[in-house]
Design a protein around this motif. Structure first.
Motif, PDB file in Angstrom:
ATOM      1  N   UNK A 170       0.852  -1.184   0.000  1.00  0.00           N
ATOM      2  CA  UNK A 170       0.000   0.000   0.000  1.00  0.00           C
ATOM      3  C   UNK A 170       0.888   1.234   0.000  1.00  0.00           C
ATOM      4  N   UNK A 171       0.636   2.111  -0.941  1.00  0.00           N
ATOM      5  CA  UNK A 171       1.444   3.311  -1.132  1.00  0.00           C
ATOM      6  C   UNK A 171       0.601   4.522  -0.756  1.00  0.00           C
ATOM      7  N   UNK A 172       1.049   5.294   0.218  1.00  0.00           N
ATOM      8  CA  UNK A 172       0.302   6.498   0.594  1.00  0.00           C
ATOM      9  C   UNK A 172       1.025   7.779   0.169  1.00  0.00           C
ATOM     10  N   UNK A 173       1.999   7.651  -0.707  1.00  0.00           N
ATOM     11  CA  UNK A 173       2.737   8.832  -1.163  1.00  0.00           C
ATOM     12  C   UNK A 173       2.099   9.519  -2.365  1.00  0.00           C
ATOM     13  N   UNK A 174       1.397   8.773  -3.185  1.00  0.00           N
ATOM     14  CA  UNK A 174       0.889   9.303  -4.443  1.00  0.00           C
ATOM     15  C   UNK A 174      -0.185  10.354  -4.301  1.00  0.00           C
ATOM     16  N   UNK A 175      -0.857  10.382  -3.186  1.00  0.00           N
ATOM     17  CA  UNK A 175      -1.921  11.359  -3.003  1.00  0.00           C
ATOM     18  C   UNK A 175      -3.177  10.981  -3.762  1.00  0.00           C
ATOM     19  N   UNK A 176      -4.238  11.638  -3.432  1.00  0.00           N
ATOM     20  CA  UNK A 176      -5.531  11.366  -4.057  1.00  0.00           C
ATOM     21  C   UNK A 176      -5.642  12.094  -5.395  1.00  0.00           C
ATOM     22  N   UNK A 184      -5.292  16.618 -11.718  1.00  0.00           N
ATOM     23  CA  UNK A 184      -4.481  15.451 -12.094  1.00  0.00           C
ATOM     24  C   UNK A 184      -5.203  14.588 -13.118  1.00  0.00           C
ATOM     25  N   UNK A 185      -6.528  14.535 -13.066  1.00  0.00           N
ATOM     26  CA  UNK A 185      -7.274  13.773 -14.077  1.00  0.00           C
ATOM     27  C   UNK A 185      -7.102  14.386 -15.463  1.00  0.00           C
ATOM     28  N   UNK A 186      -7.016  15.720 -15.521  1.00  0.00           N
ATOM     29  CA  UNK A 186      -6.784  16.378 -16.816  1.00  0.00           C
ATOM     30  C   UNK A 186      -5.421  15.998 -17.377  1.00  0.00           C
ATOM     31  N   UNK A 187      -4.426  15.949 -16.507  1.00  0.00           N
ATOM     32  CA  UNK A 187      -3.067  15.609 -16.944  1.00  0.00           C
ATOM     33  C   UNK A 187      -2.990  14.141 -17.350  1.00  0.00           C
ATOM     34  N   UNK A 188      -3.587  13.270 -16.548  1.00  0.00           N
ATOM     35  CA  UNK A 188      -3.530  11.826 -16.819  1.00  0.00           C
ATOM     36  C   UNK A 188      -4.336  11.405 -18.035  1.00  0.00           C
ATOM     37  N   UNK A 189      -5.527  11.973 -18.181  1.00  0.00           N
ATOM     38  CA  UNK A 189      -6.462  11.455 -19.185  1.00  0.00           C
ATOM     39  C   UNK A 189      -6.720  12.413 -20.348  1.00  0.00           C
ATOM     40  N   UNK A 214     -14.654  14.802 -14.255  1.00  0.00           N
ATOM     41  CA  UNK A 214     -14.806  13.383 -13.943  1.00  0.00           C
ATOM     42  C   UNK A 214     -14.672  13.198 -12.420  1.00  0.00           C
ATOM     43  N   UNK A 215     -15.292  12.157 -11.884  1.00  0.00           N
ATOM     44  CA  UNK A 215     -15.170  11.859 -10.448  1.00  0.00           C
ATOM     45  C   UNK A 215     -13.714  11.909 -10.027  1.00  0.00           C
ATOM     46  N   UNK A 216     -13.469  12.486  -8.869  1.00  0.00           N
ATOM     47  CA  UNK A 216     -12.109  12.446  -8.330  1.00  0.00           C
ATOM     48  C   UNK A 216     -12.172  12.357  -6.806  1.00  0.00           C
ATOM     49  N   UNK A 217     -11.125  11.809  -6.250  1.00  0.00           N
ATOM     50  CA  UNK A 217     -11.081  11.512  -4.815  1.00  0.00           C
ATOM     51  C   UNK A 217     -11.102  12.758  -3.942  1.00  0.00           C
ATOM     52  N   UNK A 218     -10.383  13.778  -4.344  1.00  0.00           N
ATOM     53  CA  UNK A 218     -10.350  14.998  -3.519  1.00  0.00           C
ATOM     54  C   UNK A 218     -11.731  15.614  -3.383  1.00  0.00           C
ATOM     55  N   UNK A 219     -12.509  15.612  -4.453  1.00  0.00           N
ATOM     56  CA  UNK A 219     -13.882  16.129  -4.357  1.00  0.00           C
ATOM     57  C   UNK A 219     -14.728  15.257  -3.429  1.00  0.00           C
ATOM     58  N   UNK A 220     -14.539  13.938  -3.496  1.00  0.00           N
ATOM     59  CA  UNK A 220     -15.280  13.043  -2.594  1.00  0.00           C
ATOM     60  C   UNK A 220     -14.939  13.345  -1.143  1.00  0.00           C
ATOM     61  N   UNK A 221     -13.657  13.589  -0.853  1.00  0.00           N
ATOM     62  CA  UNK A 221     -13.242  13.923   0.511  1.00  0.00           C
ATOM     63  C   UNK A 221     -13.919  15.214   0.973  1.00  0.00           C
ATOM     64  N   UNK A 222     -13.881  16.243   0.130  1.00  0.00           N
ATOM     65  CA  UNK A 222     -14.457  17.538   0.498  1.00  0.00           C
ATOM     66  C   UNK A 222     -15.962  17.413   0.739  1.00  0.00           C
ATOM     67  N   UNK A 223     -16.656  16.686  -0.121  1.00  0.00           N
ATOM     68  CA  UNK A 223     -18.102  16.510   0.039  1.00  0.00           C
ATOM     69  C   UNK A 223     -18.432  15.775   1.338  1.00  0.00           C
ATOM     70  N   UNK A 224     -17.650  14.769   1.677  1.00  0.00           N
ATOM     71  CA  UNK A 224     -17.883  14.008   2.907  1.00  0.00           C
ATOM     72  C   UNK A 224     -17.610  14.868   4.143  1.00  0.00           C
TER      73      UNK A 224
END
Length: 139
Positions: free
Chosen positions: A99-105, A110-115, A122-132
């Motif tokens: 399990x790697x915890x260095x990469x960040x959510x 980052x989705x724009x850069x990756x995809x 598109x769904x992303x983890x940081x938005x899910x964290x903020x909403x929760x």
């Protein structure tokens, strides 16, 4: 690195929750309780944040955890350290082993850069964290 199956019977869990992809979830885990994450479909990532329930400024620290254990990857026996230096959680079983915890959510940026540029919304983890977090602050 030895993989370790949990000896606990999931049927005896006091709480069981299946989370659909793209949704956030939060729950207080008391001292002595066990928290289990299962990858139902394989090859998935579960982005998590851990906070001290009594002091939200005291949160999981990848830097302190890695420094104390002398290893980048988390697995059975790893003590997840907080920014205050105390142990928030200990991994007691692990069937993945790396399990790697260095990469960040992932985030919109980052989705724009990756995809692609058009994947910004598109769904992303940081938005899910903020909403929760917002949901929990309103209670």
């Amino acid at each position: 690195m030895a993989l370790t199956e949990s000896s606990l019977d999931p049927k005896k869990a006091v709480f069981d929750h299946t989370l659909d992809s793209g949704l956030g979830f939060s729950k207080t885990v008391a001292k002595g309780q066990t928290f289990r994450i299962v990858d139902l479909e394989g090859n998935q990532a579960v982005d998590t944040l851990f906070y001290d329930a009594l002091d939200a400024t005291n949160r999981y620290s990848a830097v302190d955890t890695i420094r104390e254990q002398g290893n980048v990857y988390l697995t059975t026996g790893t003590k997840l350290r907080s920014t205050g230096g105390d142990v928030l959680l200990t991994i007691v079983a692990d069937t993945c082993g790396r399990h790697d915890t260095l990469g960040g959510a992932c985030a919109a940026e980052s989705n724009q850069v990756r995809y692609a540029i058009d994947k910004k919304y598109m769904h992303n983890c940081r938005d899910s964290f903020v909403l929760e977090i917002q949901k929990n602050l309103s209670h």
